[in-house]
Design a protein around this motif. Structure first.
Motif, PDB file in Angstrom:
ATOM      1  N   ASP A  58      34.719  43.566  33.962  1.00 56.54           N
ATOM      2  CA  ASP A  58      34.789  43.596  35.430  1.00 56.54           C
ATOM      3  C   ASP A  58      33.411  43.503  36.086  1.00 56.54           C
ATOM      4  O   ASP A  58      33.225  43.950  37.215  1.00 56.54           O
ATOM      5  CB  ASP A  58      35.509  44.846  35.955  1.00 56.54           C
ATOM      6  CG  ASP A  58      36.982  44.897  35.585  1.00 56.54           C
ATOM      7  OD1 ASP A  58      37.440  44.031  34.820  1.00 56.54           O
ATOM      8  OD2 ASP A  58      37.675  45.821  36.065  1.00 56.54           O
ATOM      9  N   ARG A 101      40.400  38.041  27.154  1.00 52.75           N
ATOM     10  CA  ARG A 101      39.889  38.341  25.807  1.00 52.75           C
ATOM     11  C   ARG A 101      40.582  37.494  24.740  1.00 52.75           C
ATOM     12  O   ARG A 101      39.957  37.045  23.775  1.00 52.75           O
ATOM     13  CB  ARG A 101      40.062  39.840  25.523  1.00 52.75           C
ATOM     14  CG  ARG A 101      39.057  40.656  26.287  1.00 52.75           C
ATOM     15  CD  ARG A 101      39.515  42.064  26.628  1.00 52.75           C
ATOM     16  NE  ARG A 101      38.781  42.513  27.794  1.00 52.75           N
ATOM     17  CZ  ARG A 101      37.585  43.103  27.740  1.00 52.75           C
ATOM     18  NH1 ARG A 101      37.046  43.391  26.585  1.00 52.75           N
ATOM     19  NH2 ARG A 101      36.942  43.409  28.852  1.00 52.75           N
ATOM     20  N   LYS A 326      38.376  40.187  40.885  1.00 54.46           N
ATOM     21  CA  LYS A 326      39.329  40.379  39.789  1.00 54.46           C
ATOM     22  C   LYS A 326      40.773  40.151  40.237  1.00 54.46           C
ATOM     23  O   LYS A 326      41.188  40.617  41.289  1.00 54.46           O
ATOM     24  CB  LYS A 326      39.179  41.808  39.268  1.00 54.46           C
ATOM     25  CG  LYS A 326      40.179  42.202  38.197  1.00 54.46           C
ATOM     26  CD  LYS A 326      39.866  43.569  37.630  1.00 54.46           C
ATOM     27  CE  LYS A 326      40.876  43.965  36.564  1.00 54.46           C
ATOM     28  NZ  LYS A 326      40.462  45.193  35.844  1.00 54.46           N
TER      29      LYS A 326
END
Ligand code: MG
Length: 482
Positions: A58, A101, A326
């Motif tokens: 983040d 990820r 985000k």
């Protein structure tokens, strides 16, 4: 201990063809192979760089001082950039943690592996699933090539044994297996209040070594320091052979914690303290590489999984001049700070506006090691070695912006077309745009001036690109809600 690999990398290697000769020919062939293989393998061993990925959580485009933050001091990241390459148009493959990820490690958009969509958006502490066993990770590729492999930090691709790092190519794991704000306890105050004055006891997150929990709740005040110590020890231990270190910080994701040494140091307040400790960590890792004489044998990439969590106000980061954060597919959600460092191979002090994405690490690693890419699955990965070395332009021309399983926008060259926009994580309903919005990101990186009416031909080209992207494959169902 780790579970054995569900599907070892070696099992994926193509089988040698059977010879039709029974005796002599195989014998001569074997001798010839040995004669050729010995010098080749030596040459290859000299060209097998260590790979280190430092992945922040983040952290926004504007949160390092070399990306323009006025009050967060990041001298180690700034030095890394001065000695290496700083990207200004580098993307994560998703605006939230889990899919981002999965993409980094597999070279594939998360829409291809089921770690998007659903109601939950990411994996949680009670999720039952994770990264599927048939995905090929960079760690598996490098482990199969004889590298020592370590994952240190936030995993967030499944915390149950079949999905932990050991099942995906990592020899060792040490870290918090999901986000540091999960498994909230009864001790925590309601709502956002818990984040204003965070206490360790508010989140029952485990710290794991291999697949065992060694501390719960994890003492997050020392988590950045302990991740760093683990990473440095791994580098020292493996200095004489090739290694892959994936250091995925839990910070600066809320709740924000830092070591006592970093308390009240930054003019930016708590968030600044946390980023300055991450900066210290970057310096410690690079210093360990220097001390071991590995600088010229190691590619280090520093970036972030998604943009700043702006809904947390002053406890969230900054996307600098970019719009959104985000959870959104505005640039601030997915364009990340990124620095690549490899003295002797990456010329010092350059800044590039070439396009690149976290998914490109997969093909780049294959290219560096001269390993053929898998041909049994679609990849979203380009070998960006020419960008790193300064030898040429990026082979990447497009960026696809997915929010969960919905394709919201596409970029080709400087042009970005939004079909749908949504402000951010946990924010109001999506807005569909007909006609789409169009921005020229090199003229207008803040996405303030819609020029769709003046460029209908660009809209047509981008629509055609989306059709091409979607042709011939069907996304698997989401695994996030199981
Ligand atoms: Mg994140």
């Amino acid at each position: 201990m780790f579970l054995p690999h569900a599907r070892p990398f070696a099992a994926r290697a193509p089988r040698p063809e059977r010879s039709s000769f029974r005796t002599l020919v195989p014998m001569f062939a074997a001798i010839a192979t040995i004669a050729i293989a010995v010098p080749m393998s030596r040459a290859e061993s000299e060209d097998r760089p260590n790979i280190v990925v430092i992945f922040c959580d983040d952290l926004g485009y504007g949160d390092f001082s070399c990306y323009g933050h006025p009050t967060i001091r990041t001298p180690n990241v700034d030095r890394m950039a001065a000695e290496g390459l700083r990207f200004t148009q580098f993307y994560s493959a998703a605006p939230v943690c889990t899919p981002s990820r999965a993409a980094l490690l597999t070279g594939r958009l998360p829409i291809r592996n089921g770690l998007v969509g659903g109601k939950r958006r990411v994996l949680f502490h009670d999720s039952k699933r994770g990264l599927p066993a048939d995905e090929i990770t960079i760690a598996e590729v490098l482990q199969g090539a004889g590298y020592a492999t370590a994952c240190v930090g936030k995993w967030h691709l499944g915390h149950l044994p079949p999905y932990l790092p050991g099942a995906h190519g990592f020899d060792t794991y040490f870290g918090i297996p999901y986000s540091n704000d999960m498994d909230r306890t009864a001790a925590a105050p309601e709502g956002r209040a818990a984040f204003l004055d965070p206490k360790i006891a508010y989140w029952n997150v485990p710290l794991m070594r291999q697949d065992s929990i060694i501390e719960r709740p994890a003492d997050q005040t020392t988590i950045t320091r302990r991740y760093t110590e683990e990473a440095v020890a791994f580098i020292r231990k493996n200095a004489s052979k090739p290694f892959f270190l994936y250091l995925a910080h839990s910070m600066p994701h809320v709740p924000l914690f830092r070591s006592p040494e970093f308390e009240n140091r930054s003019p930016r307040g708590l968030f600044g303290d946390v980023v300055e400790e991450v900066d210290w960590s970057v310096g410690a890792v690079l210093d360990a590489l220097r001390a071991e004489g590995l600088s010229e044998k190691t590619l280090v990439l520093l970036t972030s999984d998604n943009g700043p969590w702006t809904t947390f106000g002053v406890n969230g980061g900054s996307a600098g001049l970019l719009r959104g954060g985000k959870g959104s597919t505005w640039e601030g959600g997915m364009r990340e700070p990124a620095v690549a460092w490899w003295p002797g191979r990456i010329p010092a002090g350059r800044v590039t506006a070439e396009l690149a994405c976290t998914t490109d690490l997969f093909a780049t690693v294959h290219g560096l090691l001269k390993i053929p890419l898998p041909d049994d699955r679609p990849l979203d990965s380009h070998d960006i070695t020419p960008v790193l070395t300064g030898a040429g332009p990026s082979p990447r021309r497009d960026v696809f912006y997915y929010r969960d399983s919905t394709l919201m926008a596409v970029r080709r060259g400087p042009w970005k077309m939004h079909l749908i926009t949504q402000a951010g994580y946990g924010q109001p309903e999506p807005v569909e745009h007909a006609p789409p919005l169009l921005f020229h990101l090199e003229h207008d990186p803040g996405e303030s001036h819609n020029v769709a009416e003046r460029h209908p031909e660009v809209i047509d080209e981008l629509r055609a690109r989306i059709a091409e992207h979607r042709a011939g494959w069907t996304p698997p169902p989401s695994l996030l809600d199981d």
